[in-house]
Design a protein around this motif. Structure first.
Motif, PDB file in Angstrom:
ATOM      1  N   VAL A 452     -15.324 -19.111   5.941  1.00  0.00           N
ATOM      2  CA  VAL A 452     -16.633 -18.467   5.862  1.00  0.00           C
ATOM      3  C   VAL A 452     -17.280 -18.554   7.236  1.00  0.00           C
ATOM      4  O   VAL A 452     -16.940 -19.430   8.048  1.00  0.00           O
ATOM      5  CB  VAL A 452     -17.542 -19.128   4.799  1.00  0.00           C
ATOM      6  N   ALA A 453     -18.202 -17.656   7.494  1.00  0.00           N
ATOM      7  CA  ALA A 453     -18.870 -17.620   8.795  1.00  0.00           C
ATOM      8  C   ALA A 453     -20.305 -17.174   8.618  1.00  0.00           C
ATOM      9  O   ALA A 453     -20.647 -16.479   7.656  1.00  0.00           O
ATOM     10  CB  ALA A 453     -18.139 -16.696   9.760  1.00  0.00           C
ATOM     11  N   ARG A 454     -21.149 -17.565   9.565  1.00  0.00           N
ATOM     12  CA  ARG A 454     -22.542 -17.145   9.622  1.00  0.00           C
ATOM     13  C   ARG A 454     -22.892 -16.807  11.066  1.00  0.00           C
ATOM     14  O   ARG A 454     -22.436 -17.495  11.992  1.00  0.00           O
ATOM     15  CB  ARG A 454     -23.499 -18.234   9.113  1.00  0.00           C
ATOM     16  N   TYR A 455     -23.699 -15.775  11.228  1.00  0.00           N
ATOM     17  CA  TYR A 455     -24.222 -15.438  12.549  1.00  0.00           C
ATOM     18  C   TYR A 455     -25.694 -15.088  12.420  1.00  0.00           C
ATOM     19  O   TYR A 455     -26.085 -14.279  11.572  1.00  0.00           O
ATOM     20  CB  TYR A 455     -23.473 -14.260  13.174  1.00  0.00           C
ATOM     21  N   LEU A 456     -26.543 -15.706  13.246  1.00  0.00           N
ATOM     22  CA  LEU A 456     -27.969 -15.419  13.284  1.00  0.00           C
ATOM     23  C   LEU A 456     -28.336 -15.072  14.718  1.00  0.00           C
ATOM     24  O   LEU A 456     -28.110 -15.878  15.625  1.00  0.00           O
ATOM     25  CB  LEU A 456     -28.787 -16.632  12.825  1.00  0.00           C
ATOM     26  N   PRO A 457     -28.902 -13.877  14.957  1.00  0.00           N
ATOM     27  CA  PRO A 457     -29.306 -13.528  16.324  1.00  0.00           C
ATOM     28  C   PRO A 457     -30.545 -14.301  16.734  1.00  0.00           C
ATOM     29  O   PRO A 457     -31.269 -14.860  15.901  1.00  0.00           O
ATOM     30  CB  PRO A 457     -29.590 -12.028  16.225  1.00  0.00           C
ATOM     31  N   ALA A 458     -30.794 -14.348  18.017  1.00  0.00           N
ATOM     32  CA  ALA A 458     -32.006 -14.995  18.519  1.00  0.00           C
ATOM     33  C   ALA A 458     -33.225 -14.219  18.032  1.00  0.00           C
ATOM     34  O   ALA A 458     -33.181 -13.005  17.840  1.00  0.00           O
ATOM     35  CB  ALA A 458     -31.980 -15.053  20.047  1.00  0.00           C
ATOM     36  N   THR A 459     -34.318 -14.938  17.828  1.00  0.00           N
ATOM     37  CA  THR A 459     -35.548 -14.293  17.374  1.00  0.00           C
ATOM     38  C   THR A 459     -36.460 -13.938  18.530  1.00  0.00           C
ATOM     39  O   THR A 459     -37.570 -13.455  18.316  1.00  0.00           O
ATOM     40  CB  THR A 459     -36.302 -15.224  16.406  1.00  0.00           C
ATOM     41  N   ALA A 460     -36.036 -14.173  19.740  1.00  0.00           N
ATOM     42  CA  ALA A 460     -36.830 -13.823  20.925  1.00  0.00           C
ATOM     43  C   ALA A 460     -36.044 -12.821  21.756  1.00  0.00           C
ATOM     44  O   ALA A 460     -34.816 -12.817  21.771  1.00  0.00           O
ATOM     45  CB  ALA A 460     -37.147 -15.067  21.753  1.00  0.00           C
ATOM     46  N   GLY A 461     -36.743 -11.963  22.477  1.00  0.00           N
ATOM     47  CA  GLY A 461     -36.092 -11.009  23.360  1.00  0.00           C
ATOM     48  C   GLY A 461     -35.469  -9.874  22.565  1.00  0.00           C
ATOM     49  O   GLY A 461     -36.009  -9.389  21.578  1.00  0.00           O
ATOM     50  N   LEU A 462     -34.282  -9.456  22.986  1.00  0.00           N
ATOM     51  CA  LEU A 462     -33.619  -8.297  22.405  1.00  0.00           C
ATOM     52  C   LEU A 462     -32.967  -8.605  21.069  1.00  0.00           C
ATOM     53  O   LEU A 462     -32.537  -7.721  20.352  1.00  0.00           O
ATOM     54  CB  LEU A 462     -32.566  -7.752  23.384  1.00  0.00           C
ATOM     55  N   GLU A 463     -32.877  -9.884  20.692  1.00  0.00           N
ATOM     56  CA  GLU A 463     -32.279 -10.319  19.440  1.00  0.00           C
ATOM     57  C   GLU A 463     -30.819  -9.890  19.346  1.00  0.00           C
ATOM     58  O   GLU A 463     -30.331  -9.481  18.290  1.00  0.00           O
ATOM     59  CB  GLU A 463     -33.072  -9.797  18.247  1.00  0.00           C
ATOM     60  N   VAL A 464     -30.106  -9.976  20.439  1.00  0.00           N
ATOM     61  CA  VAL A 464     -28.679  -9.731  20.467  1.00  0.00           C
ATOM     62  C   VAL A 464     -28.087 -10.706  21.472  1.00  0.00           C
ATOM     63  O   VAL A 464     -28.717 -11.027  22.482  1.00  0.00           O
ATOM     64  CB  VAL A 464     -28.365  -8.265  20.846  1.00  0.00           C
ATOM     65  N   GLY A 465     -26.920 -11.241  21.174  1.00  0.00           N
ATOM     66  CA  GLY A 465     -26.386 -12.292  22.035  1.00  0.00           C
ATOM     67  C   GLY A 465     -24.893 -12.231  22.179  1.00  0.00           C
ATOM     68  O   GLY A 465     -24.233 -11.287  21.743  1.00  0.00           O
ATOM     69  N   GLY A 466     -24.361 -13.296  22.789  1.00  0.00           N
ATOM     70  CA  GLY A 466     -22.949 -13.339  23.113  1.00  0.00           C
ATOM     71  C   GLY A 466     -22.129 -14.261  22.249  1.00  0.00           C
ATOM     72  O   GLY A 466     -20.955 -14.496  22.539  1.00  0.00           O
ATOM     73  N   ASP A 467     -22.693 -14.849  21.194  1.00  0.00           N
ATOM     74  CA  ASP A 467     -21.913 -15.708  20.309  1.00  0.00           C
ATOM     75  C   ASP A 467     -20.968 -14.857  19.466  1.00  0.00           C
ATOM     76  O   ASP A 467     -21.344 -13.773  19.001  1.00  0.00           O
ATOM     77  CB  ASP A 467     -22.830 -16.511  19.390  1.00  0.00           C
ATOM     78  N   TRP A 468     -19.755 -15.346  19.267  1.00  0.00           N
ATOM     79  CA  TRP A 468     -18.820 -14.634  18.396  1.00  0.00           C
ATOM     80  C   TRP A 468     -17.911 -15.621  17.688  1.00  0.00           C
ATOM     81  O   TRP A 468     -17.824 -16.789  18.056  1.00  0.00           O
ATOM     82  CB  TRP A 468     -18.006 -13.616  19.194  1.00  0.00           C
ATOM     83  N   TYR A 469     -17.270 -15.133  16.656  1.00  0.00           N
ATOM     84  CA  TYR A 469     -16.298 -15.911  15.903  1.00  0.00           C
ATOM     85  C   TYR A 469     -15.216 -14.958  15.427  1.00  0.00           C
ATOM     86  O   TYR A 469     -15.396 -13.738  15.394  1.00  0.00           O
ATOM     87  CB  TYR A 469     -16.954 -16.609  14.700  1.00  0.00           C
ATOM     88  N   PRO A 630     -17.592 -29.753  -0.456  1.00  0.00           N
ATOM     89  CA  PRO A 630     -16.569 -28.879   0.143  1.00  0.00           C
ATOM     90  C   PRO A 630     -16.042 -27.822  -0.824  1.00  0.00           C
ATOM     91  O   PRO A 630     -15.379 -26.888  -0.395  1.00  0.00           O
ATOM     92  CB  PRO A 630     -15.467 -29.864   0.536  1.00  0.00           C
ATOM     93  N   ALA A 631     -16.342 -27.949  -2.119  1.00  0.00           N
ATOM     94  CA  ALA A 631     -15.876 -26.941  -3.071  1.00  0.00           C
ATOM     95  C   ALA A 631     -16.550 -25.596  -2.860  1.00  0.00           C
ATOM     96  O   ALA A 631     -16.044 -24.572  -3.323  1.00  0.00           O
ATOM     97  CB  ALA A 631     -16.120 -27.425  -4.502  1.00  0.00           C
ATOM     98  N   ASP A 632     -17.707 -25.567  -2.176  1.00  0.00           N
ATOM     99  CA  ASP A 632     -18.436 -24.319  -1.938  1.00  0.00           C
ATOM    100  C   ASP A 632     -18.721 -24.185  -0.444  1.00  0.00           C
ATOM    101  O   ASP A 632     -19.799 -24.529   0.028  1.00  0.00           O
ATOM    102  CB  ASP A 632     -19.741 -24.318  -2.734  1.00  0.00           C
ATOM    103  N   PRO A 633     -17.763 -23.686   0.342  1.00  0.00           N
ATOM    104  CA  PRO A 633     -17.994 -23.555   1.789  1.00  0.00           C
ATOM    105  C   PRO A 633     -19.167 -22.637   2.117  1.00  0.00           C
ATOM    106  O   PRO A 633     -19.837 -22.829   3.128  1.00  0.00           O
ATOM    107  CB  PRO A 633     -16.668 -22.970   2.308  1.00  0.00           C
ATOM    108  N   ASP A 634     -19.431 -21.644   1.259  1.00  0.00           N
ATOM    109  CA  ASP A 634     -20.578 -20.764   1.500  1.00  0.00           C
ATOM    110  C   ASP A 634     -21.880 -21.554   1.514  1.00  0.00           C
ATOM    111  O   ASP A 634     -22.742 -21.355   2.376  1.00  0.00           O
ATOM    112  CB  ASP A 634     -20.645 -19.682   0.422  1.00  0.00           C
TER     113      ASP A 634
END
Length: 800
Positions: A452-469, A630-634
């Motif tokens: 499972v994965a989560r991504y949250l953009p920054a709340t300041a500026g353009l709200e787009v960033g360079g984090d990836w998975y 750990p039974a619910d990774p979400d």
């Protein structure tokens, strides 16, 4: 109106029957072949001439002449359904004795608008009352008239601004008929300043065909402030452009309950004036509605095509929402199809505010939002519906007379604010779409684990960033877990991020070991014309054995939550960030995972900020993992990212729960010698191996496939050739590796004189699936063969 049993339409009220010559029956069955029942079933108005009425057998509505025949062209009938096709309330039957060929087009439009207005009024009224008379149940008549108490209709020429208005319309505005010269601006000048933009957006339309409605305030000449309700439709001219507007105006003052609600609308209007982004509009709606209405939940979603994109869910805790909405909350790019929620789709199509009291029959996804009561507010703007707002209550909420007009006025202002925010928010929307396209929308299903994965953009500026998975399935039941962070959170960082993610995925699929994959990515970033650098963590996990090789390039190490609940931060020797040193070294560190282990990769935006030291953030993340289930990774991922607002940096989290494989593959390999009888030796090796694995039913098919694949590799390539056999359950994979990067080409047309091209055709027909993938220095051609149930591997079969 529809009876409580839903089996008949019962007469509720009769208006303006002058001579009683055209009686209306007291009841009509919903299954009858009548224009009223047909109109309700179709969900649209049905217009009849006298001849049409006679064919239906409505003799009372088709007066007969002296000779017993219907008097054509003297009477016309209209049957207009009240309520939509999904929720019929009843019908409006209109009879005209005017000479001519039935109702004119304008009359039909105005009557349809009137029926629409009547349906909204009945939905807001109290539930039907049944009275017991002589031991039988009969529907009590409705006292309120279906339309506004005071009001009239108008026709507006959009090109000239000339309006033909009924005297009641002018009376509502407080303008004497002799003082009205037909200029619509005289009425617009009476509009309250806060409501003028919404009204102007309707009387200056850009499209035709859709019905518009609005509750607005006017200031009469005597200083009185009055609420009016507008419902209209725009008609196109010969050129297809908006030409005329037909509408109804009614007195809505009696629907305005109190000064508190008026002040609520005023506060909301003032707050929306300062909202410049879609997120700001959602926050204002929550602040202005949830507490004053004592609501338990408020959701705002935009309408994009046939999908709903959720902007705000309040409260933000996942447990407060039904599971489907909780899934939407997880990604901050939530979207759901309107087709999955028929009630919501109907409300958006009709454009009415819908109020659902406790106990209403709703889809579970909607009922869970407001079990004690739910308000569905379509948000109109510029002649279309731009979104929806849901307001829900847990305890039973009694809807009052003033709730519908109050929420209708609120919806109009919120819709206009959303449209305005979109105009100001084009850059943010472009950045969001860029980020959306660069990150994986879904993660693959893995053998022996759940990612499972989560991504949250920054709340300041353009709200787009360079984090990836990324999660990359590899051969031999290996999987690569990747997480990275490009310097900064800007469009440039997002662009580099997309290039790095694509490059690492390509290097990994080619079969390179982890240190080579990261080294190649480093050299690629150094060669780019950019001053940005990136950090990266790469883990190659063997899902069969539970062993992993990890590489760090200036990134945080992964966190391991063991089955006993302890959390470890393994010591992984790291290399420099990507893009800094061209010949940087990236050593590998081996890890061992037992079934039930959670491996967590994260970026520094989660554990470090201006007010949080990195070591403290890592300790906090470790504590959350230690107490997580750990039974619910979400749920584990949700708890990690919860409480990270506001954010100066974007956040990425990737979690894999390693379960181990229940059915472990059996493998065998053979180095093909380049001899004249190489294919014979490959067939003998395959036959011995299959007999050792107790595979006998499909042995001829496997030998034929091996012959074709090995022949192609020996005949058309140079260098080493290797044959791999892998048995997993009831599926056997045959793979031939060679040193040529050219993929095999399947011949399109083969005639009787062709001397080749049939090999791949045979492979395709004999196997369940086949394909070719590039590997380091060459390619692999593979095919899967499904074994018969009798082919069970021997219990003592071992890997070779």
């Amino acid at each position: 109106m529809l009876s409580e049993g839903g089996d008949a339409f019962r007469l509720a009220e009769v208006l303006d029957i002058a001579d009683g010559a055209h009686p209306v029956a007291g009841a009509y069955s919903v299954t009858d072949h009548s224009p009223m029942a047909d109109a309700c079933r179709a969900g649209q108005a049905l217009w009849l001439t006298a001849h049409d009425s006679a064919r239906y057998g409505l003799r009372g509505l088709a007066p007969e002449g002296a000779n017993g025949t219907a008097q054509a062209d003297t009477i016309s009938t209209g049957a207009l359904p009240l309520g939509g096709e999904a929720r019929p309330l009843g019908f409006l039957l209109v009879v005209s004795r005017a000479e001519g060929r039935g109702f004119t087009a304008d009359q039909r439009t105005l009557l349809e608008l009137y029926a629409d207005q009547a349906a909204a009024g009945f939905e807001a009224a109290a539930a039907r009352v049944t009275a017991v008379t002589a031991g039988t149940e009969t529907a009590a008549p409705f006292k309120p008239a279906p339309g506004p108490t005071h009001g009239g209709c108008f026709v507006l020429d959009l090109a000239t601004g000339h309006m033909d208005a009924d005297t009641p319309v002018l009376d509502l505005f407080g303008i004497p008929p002799e003082d009205f010269d037909g200029d619509v601006s005289a009425l617009l000048e009476c509009t309250a300043p806060d409501d003028a933009p919404a009204l102007l957006s309707i009387v200056e339309p850009h499209q035709t065909g859709s019905d518009q409605k609005l509750a607005f305030r006017i200031r009469r000449r005597n200083g009185e402030l009055r609420w009016l309700g507008l419902r209209c439709r725009v008609l196109a001219g010969p050129d297809g452009r908006p030409q005329r507007m037909l509408g109804l105006v009614g007195d809505a003052t009696h629907l305005r309950p109190s000064a508190d609600d008026v002040s609520l609308v005023q506060r909301l209007s003032a707050a929306l004036a300062g909202a410049t982004t879609v997120r700001d509009v959602g926050a204002v709606v929550v602040d202005s509605l949830r507490a004053p209405l004592d609501a338990d939940r408020v959701a705002v979603a935009e309408l994009e095509g046939d999908r709903l994109v959720v902007t705000v869910l309040d409260p933000p805790e996942p447990d407060a929402w039904p599971r489907s909405w909780r899934a939407e909350w997880r990604s901050e790019w939530p979207d759901a199809s309107c087709h999955a929620l028929p009630t919501l789709r109907h409300a958006l199509r009709e454009g009415h505010v819908s109020l659902w009291p406790a106990g209403s029959e709703l889809e579970p996804e909607l009922k869970g939002v407001g079990p004690g009561g739910l308000a569905v507010l379509p948000l109109p703007a510029n002649g279309r519906t731009v979104g929806v707002c849901l307001v829900g209550w847990d305890d039973e909420h009694p809807f009052g007379r003033g709730d519908r007009p109050l929420l209708t006025a609120t919806a109009g202002m919120v819709g206009q604010a959303l449209a305005r925010a979109h105009a100001l928010d084009a850059g943010h929307e472009l950045a969001t779409m860029l980020q959306r396209s660069l990150l994986p929308r879904t993660l693959p299903t893995l053998p022996g684990g759940v990612a499972v994965a989560r991504y949250l953009p920054a709340t300041a500026g353009l709200e787009v960033g360079g984090d990836w998975y990324d999660v990359i399935p590899l051969s031999d039941n290996h999987v690569a877990l990747v997480i990275g962070d490009v310097q900064g959170h800007s469009a440039a960082a997002a662009t580099i991020m997309g290039q790095m993610r694509t490059a690492i995925r390509a290097y990994a699929v080619e079969g390179h070991p982890p240190d080579v994959v990261v080294s190649h990515a480093n050299q690629l970033l150094v060669s780019m014309e950019t001053d940005l650098f990136a950090t990266c963590a790469y883990v190659d996990l063997d899902m069969e054995e539970g062993t992993a090789w990890a590489v760090r390039a200036g990134h945080l190490p992964p966190l391991l939550r063991l089955p006993d609940g302890t959390v470890e931060e393994p010591r992984i020797e790291g290399g420099p960030p990507l893009g800094v040193i061209a010949d940087g070294e990236f050593p590998m560190t081996q890890l061992s995972l037992s079934p039930g282990t959670l491996i967590t990769l994260l970026t520094d935006g989660l554990v470090e900020s201006a007010t949080l030291h990195l070591s403290e953030g890592m300790q906090a993340a470790s504590k959350l993992l230690a107490v997580a289930d750990p039974a619910d990774p979400d749920r584990v991922a949700d708890r990690l990212v919860a409480g990270t607002r506001p954010r100066d940096d974007d956040v990425a989290v990737l979690i894999l729960r390693y379960d181990g494989m229940q059915v472990r593959p059996i493998r065998a390999r053979w180095a093909v010698w380049r001899l004249p009888d190489a294919v014979m030796h490959a067939r003998r090796f395959t036959a011995r191996t299959l007999r050792a694995w107790s595979v006998t039913e499909e042995i001829d098919v496997v030998l034929l496939v091996v012959s074709e694949l090995v022949t192609n590799a020996v005949a058309h390539t140079q260098g080493e050739v290797r044959l791999d056999l892998t048995l997993t359950g009831d599926r056997l994979r045959v793979a031939v590796n060679d040193a040529s990067p050219r993929a095999p080409v399947r011949a399109e047309n083969i005639d009787w004189e062709s001397t080749g091209g049939r090999g791949l055709l045979l492979v395709s027909e004999m196997s369940a699936a086949w394909g070719s993938v590039p590997i380091s220095g060459g390619k692999q051609v593979w095919c899967d063969i499904t074994l018969s149930p009798g082919d069970e591997p021997a219990p003592d079969a071992e890997s070779r």
